[in-house]
Design a protein around this motif. Structure first.
Motif, PDB file in Angstrom:
ATOM      1  N   GLU A 280       0.851  -1.182   0.000  1.00  0.00           N
ATOM      2  CA  GLU A 280       0.000   0.000   0.000  1.00  0.00           C
ATOM      3  C   GLU A 280       0.891   1.237   0.000  1.00  0.00           C
ATOM      4  O   GLU A 280       1.928   1.248   0.646  1.00  0.00           O
ATOM      5  N   PRO A 281       0.515   2.271  -0.747  1.00  0.00           N
ATOM      6  CA  PRO A 281       1.366   3.452  -0.831  1.00  0.00           C
ATOM      7  C   PRO A 281       1.554   4.097   0.548  1.00  0.00           C
ATOM      8  O   PRO A 281       0.605   4.190   1.334  1.00  0.00           O
ATOM      9  N   LEU A 282       2.778   4.501   0.839  1.00  0.00           N
ATOM     10  CA  LEU A 282       3.062   5.148   2.124  1.00  0.00           C
ATOM     11  C   LEU A 282       2.524   6.581   2.093  1.00  0.00           C
ATOM     12  O   LEU A 282       2.908   7.369   1.238  1.00  0.00           O
ATOM     13  N   PRO A 283       1.646   6.919   3.023  1.00  0.00           N
ATOM     14  CA  PRO A 283       1.151   8.311   3.073  1.00  0.00           C
ATOM     15  C   PRO A 283       2.212   9.212   3.699  1.00  0.00           C
ATOM     16  O   PRO A 283       2.096   9.644   4.851  1.00  0.00           O
ATOM     17  N   HIS A 284       3.258   9.490   2.899  1.00  0.00           N
ATOM     18  CA  HIS A 284       4.446  10.156   3.450  1.00  0.00           C
ATOM     19  C   HIS A 284       4.150  11.573   3.935  1.00  0.00           C
ATOM     20  O   HIS A 284       4.841  12.090   4.807  1.00  0.00           O
ATOM     21  N   GLY A 285       3.099  12.186   3.388  1.00  0.00           N
ATOM     22  CA  GLY A 285       2.744  13.538   3.827  1.00  0.00           C
ATOM     23  C   GLY A 285       2.368  13.581   5.308  1.00  0.00           C
ATOM     24  O   GLY A 285       2.613  14.582   5.994  1.00  0.00           O
ATOM     25  N   ARG A 286       1.800  12.479   5.792  1.00  0.00           N
ATOM     26  CA  ARG A 286       1.437  12.453   7.222  1.00  0.00           C
ATOM     27  C   ARG A 286       2.687  12.467   8.106  1.00  0.00           C
ATOM     28  O   ARG A 286       2.656  12.941   9.235  1.00  0.00           O
ATOM     29  N   ILE A 287       3.769  11.890   7.588  1.00  0.00           N
ATOM     30  CA  ILE A 287       5.030  11.876   8.340  1.00  0.00           C
ATOM     31  C   ILE A 287       5.715  13.240   8.259  1.00  0.00           C
ATOM     32  O   ILE A 287       6.089  13.822   9.274  1.00  0.00           O
ATOM     33  N   THR A 288       5.842  13.764   7.041  1.00  0.00           N
ATOM     34  CA  THR A 288       6.571  15.028   6.887  1.00  0.00           C
ATOM     35  C   THR A 288       5.833  16.185   7.566  1.00  0.00           C
ATOM     36  O   THR A 288       6.454  17.144   8.020  1.00  0.00           O
ATOM     37  N   ALA A 289       4.511  16.055   7.660  1.00  0.00           N
ATOM     38  CA  ALA A 289       3.740  17.108   8.336  1.00  0.00           C
ATOM     39  C   ALA A 289       4.104  17.215   9.814  1.00  0.00           C
ATOM     40  O   ALA A 289       3.838  18.234  10.465  1.00  0.00           O
ATOM     41  N   LYS A 290       4.695  16.162  10.364  1.00  0.00           N
ATOM     42  CA  LYS A 290       5.017  16.152  11.796  1.00  0.00           C
ATOM     43  C   LYS A 290       6.488  16.441  12.073  1.00  0.00           C
ATOM     44  O   LYS A 290       6.937  16.343  13.227  1.00  0.00           O
ATOM     45  N   LEU A 291       7.263  16.786  11.046  1.00  0.00           N
ATOM     46  CA  LEU A 291       8.716  16.894  11.247  1.00  0.00           C
ATOM     47  C   LEU A 291       9.109  18.033  12.185  1.00  0.00           C
ATOM     48  O   LEU A 291      10.036  17.883  12.995  1.00  0.00           O
ATOM     49  N   GLU A 292       8.412  19.153  12.092  1.00  0.00           N
ATOM     50  CA  GLU A 292       8.753  20.261  12.990  1.00  0.00           C
ATOM     51  C   GLU A 292       8.537  19.846  14.441  1.00  0.00           C
ATOM     52  O   GLU A 292       9.365  20.105  15.318  1.00  0.00           O
ATOM     53  N   GLU A 293       7.420  19.164  14.679  1.00  0.00           N
ATOM     54  CA  GLU A 293       7.124  18.696  16.036  1.00  0.00           C
ATOM     55  C   GLU A 293       8.185  17.693  16.499  1.00  0.00           C
ATOM     56  O   GLU A 293       8.644  17.744  17.652  1.00  0.00           O
ATOM     57  N   LEU A 294       8.569  16.814  15.588  1.00  0.00           N
ATOM     58  CA  LEU A 294       9.607  15.834  15.934  1.00  0.00           C
ATOM     59  C   LEU A 294      10.919  16.541  16.272  1.00  0.00           C
ATOM     60  O   LEU A 294      11.600  16.210  17.245  1.00  0.00           O
ATOM     61  N   LYS A 295      11.274  17.520  15.469  1.00  0.00           N
ATOM     62  CA  LYS A 295      12.529  18.257  15.678  1.00  0.00           C
ATOM     63  C   LYS A 295      12.508  19.000  17.013  1.00  0.00           C
ATOM     64  O   LYS A 295      13.492  19.004  17.769  1.00  0.00           O
ATOM     65  N   ASP A 296      11.376  19.604  17.320  1.00  0.00           N
ATOM     66  CA  ASP A 296      11.278  20.433  18.524  1.00  0.00           C
ATOM     67  C   ASP A 296      11.263  19.619  19.811  1.00  0.00           C
ATOM     68  O   ASP A 296      11.466  20.179  20.895  1.00  0.00           O
ATOM     69  N   THR A 297      10.965  18.337  19.691  1.00  0.00           N
ATOM     70  CA  THR A 297      10.843  17.541  20.928  1.00  0.00           C
ATOM     71  C   THR A 297      11.995  16.553  21.099  1.00  0.00           C
ATOM     72  O   THR A 297      11.934  15.662  21.952  1.00  0.00           O
ATOM     73  N   LEU A 298      13.051  16.674  20.291  1.00  0.00           N
ATOM     74  CA  LEU A 298      14.196  15.772  20.422  1.00  0.00           C
ATOM     75  C   LEU A 298      14.767  15.835  21.836  1.00  0.00           C
ATOM     76  O   LEU A 298      14.963  16.929  22.375  1.00  0.00           O
ATOM     77  N   ALA A 299      15.016  14.655  22.425  1.00  0.00           N
ATOM     78  CA  ALA A 299      15.530  14.625  23.796  1.00  0.00           C
ATOM     79  C   ALA A 299      16.419  13.398  23.957  1.00  0.00           C
ATOM     80  O   ALA A 299      16.169  12.347  23.351  1.00  0.00           O
ATOM     81  N   SER A 300      17.428  13.533  24.782  1.00  0.00           N
ATOM     82  CA  SER A 300      18.396  12.437  24.906  1.00  0.00           C
ATOM     83  C   SER A 300      17.823  11.240  25.654  1.00  0.00           C
ATOM     84  O   SER A 300      18.344  10.139  25.552  1.00  0.00           O
ATOM     85  N   ASP A 301      16.724  11.417  26.374  1.00  0.00           N
ATOM     86  CA  ASP A 301      16.171  10.290  27.150  1.00  0.00           C
ATOM     87  C   ASP A 301      14.944   9.674  26.495  1.00  0.00           C
ATOM     88  O   ASP A 301      14.141   9.041  27.168  1.00  0.00           O
ATOM     89  N   GLY A 302      14.816   9.798  25.183  1.00  0.00           N
ATOM     90  CA  GLY A 302      13.581   9.339  24.531  1.00  0.00           C
ATOM     91  C   GLY A 302      13.621   7.940  23.947  1.00  0.00           C
ATOM     92  O   GLY A 302      12.756   7.563  23.157  1.00  0.00           O
ATOM     93  N   ILE A 303      14.593   7.126  24.361  1.00  0.00           N
ATOM     94  CA  ILE A 303      14.768   5.846  23.662  1.00  0.00           C
ATOM     95  C   ILE A 303      13.626   4.856  23.917  1.00  0.00           C
ATOM     96  O   ILE A 303      13.229   4.106  23.021  1.00  0.00           O
ATOM     97  N   GLU A 304      13.061   4.859  25.126  1.00  0.00           N
ATOM     98  CA  GLU A 304      11.960   3.922  25.390  1.00  0.00           C
ATOM     99  C   GLU A 304      10.736   4.276  24.552  1.00  0.00           C
ATOM    100  O   GLU A 304      10.071   3.386  23.994  1.00  0.00           O
ATOM    101  N   ALA A 305      10.457   5.565  24.446  1.00  0.00           N
ATOM    102  CA  ALA A 305       9.335   5.989  23.601  1.00  0.00           C
ATOM    103  C   ALA A 305       9.578   5.601  22.152  1.00  0.00           C
ATOM    104  O   ALA A 305       8.654   5.196  21.428  1.00  0.00           O
ATOM    105  N   ALA A 306      10.834   5.683  21.716  1.00  0.00           N
ATOM    106  CA  ALA A 306      11.181   5.288  20.348  1.00  0.00           C
ATOM    107  C   ALA A 306      10.902   3.804  20.137  1.00  0.00           C
ATOM    108  O   ALA A 306      10.366   3.394  19.102  1.00  0.00           O
ATOM    109  N   ALA A 307      11.274   2.979  21.128  1.00  0.00           N
ATOM    110  CA  ALA A 307      11.038   1.535  21.031  1.00  0.00           C
ATOM    111  C   ALA A 307       9.552   1.228  20.887  1.00  0.00           C
ATOM    112  O   ALA A 307       9.160   0.282  20.198  1.00  0.00           O
ATOM    113  N   LYS A 308       8.719   2.046  21.529  1.00  0.00           N
ATOM    114  CA  LYS A 308       7.266   1.832  21.440  1.00  0.00           C
ATOM    115  C   LYS A 308       6.703   2.287  20.097  1.00  0.00           C
ATOM    116  O   LYS A 308       5.788   1.663  19.557  1.00  0.00           O
ATOM    117  N   ALA A 309       7.247   3.349  19.549  1.00  0.00           N
ATOM    118  CA  ALA A 309       6.690   3.913  18.303  1.00  0.00           C
ATOM    119  C   ALA A 309       6.895   2.991  17.109  1.00  0.00           C
ATOM    120  O   ALA A 309       6.150   3.066  16.134  1.00  0.00           O
TER     121      ALA A 309
END
Lengths: 409, 409
Positions: free
Chosen positions: B130-159
């Motif tokens: 199925e085609p990847l709805p890449h716009g849904r990902i790129t639309a969140k990049l600013e939010e992803l960039k703004d919330t980068l944190a060194s202790d986020g590895i467990e949340a990453a494992a869940k995502a």
């Protein structure tokens, strides 16, 4: 042993009406090898002049009777011959004891029927690793001998069943120069069915007259396109045996040019192979996997087997889910050559994927409707060359787990 | 998608306490790629100077992001790097569209983080075709960039979880000349786990300083003994990806002679590989298959995989049945060399078969009791040579059928 509660939904309507093959007589008995209350030994007596060809499992841990059959199959003889088969115990992985047990049975049959021991072929099917109580079989030989009859083939098909839910038989006639040759065969097998021949026993009889070398080359060639093209669970038995006996009683000689006879033999072999899949443990769908456009027939076969053996493809079929992504996965992992962007996939008449991506006309609803059929065809065209293959399999269901998590315990 | 009702009974007690790795920051977001009400994209931002090594599926139908990662992995750069992963859609078998979607995501990440596009590695996991709805990902990049944190590895494992029933993490410390190097990794995967790397995504981070060639050769060697030695269902994903990023932030350089570092990396890789098996779809038993006495390590591996992939062996384990006959069958069919009468088999400490036949001391009752354990070891000695291998797998249960007959529909 397995809990078998009902006949496979894919079973034929009934056992076919098999013709008498001149020169062959059958008998069966309840010897109590393992099962109670049913026949578990069959004897086939073959007239003098019969040639016997065969094909066998390529397992490195072949059972003693398989090794014994293989050693005997190439020997010419004008003497008669016999086939003796027991169900309930495979006499496999039983060490020196296994060889002794096979010899005890074949020697006793040879004495009872006045045959050279080299003309007695035996098979055993059932549990692995337990000593064969061969005395229970030899104790019944007089009874077996006294009840030999030319119309006993259906009873023979029943006596060799293990986890089978129905007996398997097939027959055809072939006319050569206005004269009729008859071919009739029986088989057993429902699990441990895979790569190098299915896990099964197959016995085919014909009144054709055939040189051993002619018959053997036909059997080997046809085996590659029939029994070696079916798979239930990718597991290969230590006991797979196919024997084809030509009694010559019709007086009609077949040669390597006898296309009609070979086609008749092919039909019987393919029909029995399909019946084994239709009795696949827990099967609810009969699936043909057809691969075209491969670099070679061999590579097409590798792809077809990879699809037919994939647990994810087989569970999707069980769930009536047109999950063609799993077909792509199975092609990708097979090890044979593929080009993702040249790949097309059909479920029956429905073009699902067209040269590397979902077809613009694809309707998931239509495909889901197709998947509800009991007989399914998955066709993959690799778009690379002229290699083709066909393989037959079934779905993977809860009943497979039920049957196999409890067998033996 | 799959019905996941509860955490695997083989899961660890909880997610481990993973250390911060200097030079790595994480963020996650709920982008709604396919799932609702959960995070499904993770971003890892890697400091300038980070080297990134990798290993990938060998599937012939590899997904676009895998091909993109492979093309980038060998390039040296002093720039930083990033890893972006989405769950829910594998962007596999999506033709030209798949390449465009991968590029759309990596280009946008490169722009957001001011990196060369060649330093952005992406993975996608989930449904195929199925085609990847890449716009849904790129639309969140600013939010992803703004919330980068060194202790986020467990949340990453869940995502990055799909059919996983628990997030997977592992960490270790390595001391070199009195200084500490940290290694921490996360993984996802529970089905389509097989032969050439498991079906999974794995991301491991360390503050070691490592040349790309040194890191890559370690990762390739360790991958062969860890992720390539696990199997859940013999099916191989089109998306398997392992990335190991060394930020160099510790200032401690590792070389090909850094045995301690390599051992630490091995521990983390093996722990994550085992966790994937422990989350095997429907698994109730964790099984180590150990093969010794083969002609070579490669042949030992072929035998071990044949045992670990056999549906009949795996259903017997599910049924707590010490059915060693099926182990013999799996050895016989593997294609590697074996001598039936040199073969010995142990279930845990119990000698079951001794040089080709059931051991005289074997007690079925004792073996059946052993099979009730949650962690099992099947050991086969072929008695032929010095080749050894170890492979890890799980049993095949009703829950596997449930999960996979319904996924996607």
């Amino acid at each position: 042993m397995a809990k078998i509660t009902s006949v496979s939904p894919l079973a034929p309507a009934g056992f076919p009406d098999l013709p008498v093959i001149d020169g062959v007589r059958f008998s069966t008995v309840a010897a109590g090898v393992r099962y109670a209350g049913r026949t578990d030994v069959m004897l086939a007596d073959l007239a003098p002049g019969t040639t016997v060809a065969g094909a066998f499992t390529r397992s490195a841990t072949r059972a003693a009777p398989v090794l014994d059959c293989q050693a005997k199959i190439g020997t010419h003889s004008d003497a008669g011959a016999a086939i003796i088969v027991n169900s309930g115990n495979a006499n496999a992985f039983t060490g020196r004891n296994g060889i002794d047990a096979t010899r005890a049975v074949t020697t006793a049959v040879a004495a009872a029927l006045d045959l050279p021991e080299t003309r007695v072929f035996s098979s055993s099917t059932g549990v692995i690793g337990e000593p064969l109580p061969h005395g229970r079989i030899t104790a019944k030989l007089e009874e077996l001998k006294d009840t030999l009859a030319s119309d006993g083939i259906e009873a023979a098909a029943k006596a060799i069943m293990t986890t089978d839910t129905f007996p398997k038989g097939s027959a055809t006639d072939v006319t050569i120069n206005g004269k009729t040759i008859r071919i009739a065969g029986i088989a057993k097998g429902s699990g441990m069915i895979a790569p190098d021949m299915a896990t099964m026993l197959v016995y085919i009889f014909t009144d054709a007259k055939a040189d051993l070398s002619v018959l053997q080359s036909m059997v080997s060639a046809l085996n590659a396109k029939t029994f070696n093209c079916i798979t239930v669970d990718s597991d290969t038995s230590t006991s797979d045996t196919l024997l084809v006996a030509a009694t010559g009683a019709s007086g009609i000689e077949v040669t390597e040019d006898s296309v009609g006879f070979m086609e008749g033999l092919r039909r019987v072999m393919l029909d029995l192979a399909h019946q084994v899949v239709r009795d696949g443990e827990g099967a609810t769908k009969f699936v043909e996997v057809s691969v075209t456009g491969a670099h070679s027939d061999d590579e097409a076969h590798v792809h077809a087997k990879s699809i037919a053996n994939s647990p994810l493809v087989k569970t999707a079929i069980a769930g009536e889910d047109p999950n063609w992504g799993r077909v792509v996965m199975a092609i990708g992992k097979s090890g044979a050559r593929a080009d993702r962007d040249a790949l097309s996939i059909w479920f029956g008449p429905i073009l699902v994927a067209d040269k590397g991506w979902v077809s613009p006309d694809y309707s998931e609803e239509e495909a889901a409707k197709y998947m509800k059929n009991q007989n399914l065809v998955i066709h993959v065209d690799l778009g690379l060359g002229g290699g083709t293959a066909r393989v037959w399999t079934c779905d993977l269901t809860h009943a497979y787990i039920e049957i196999n998590a409890d067998y033996r315990s």
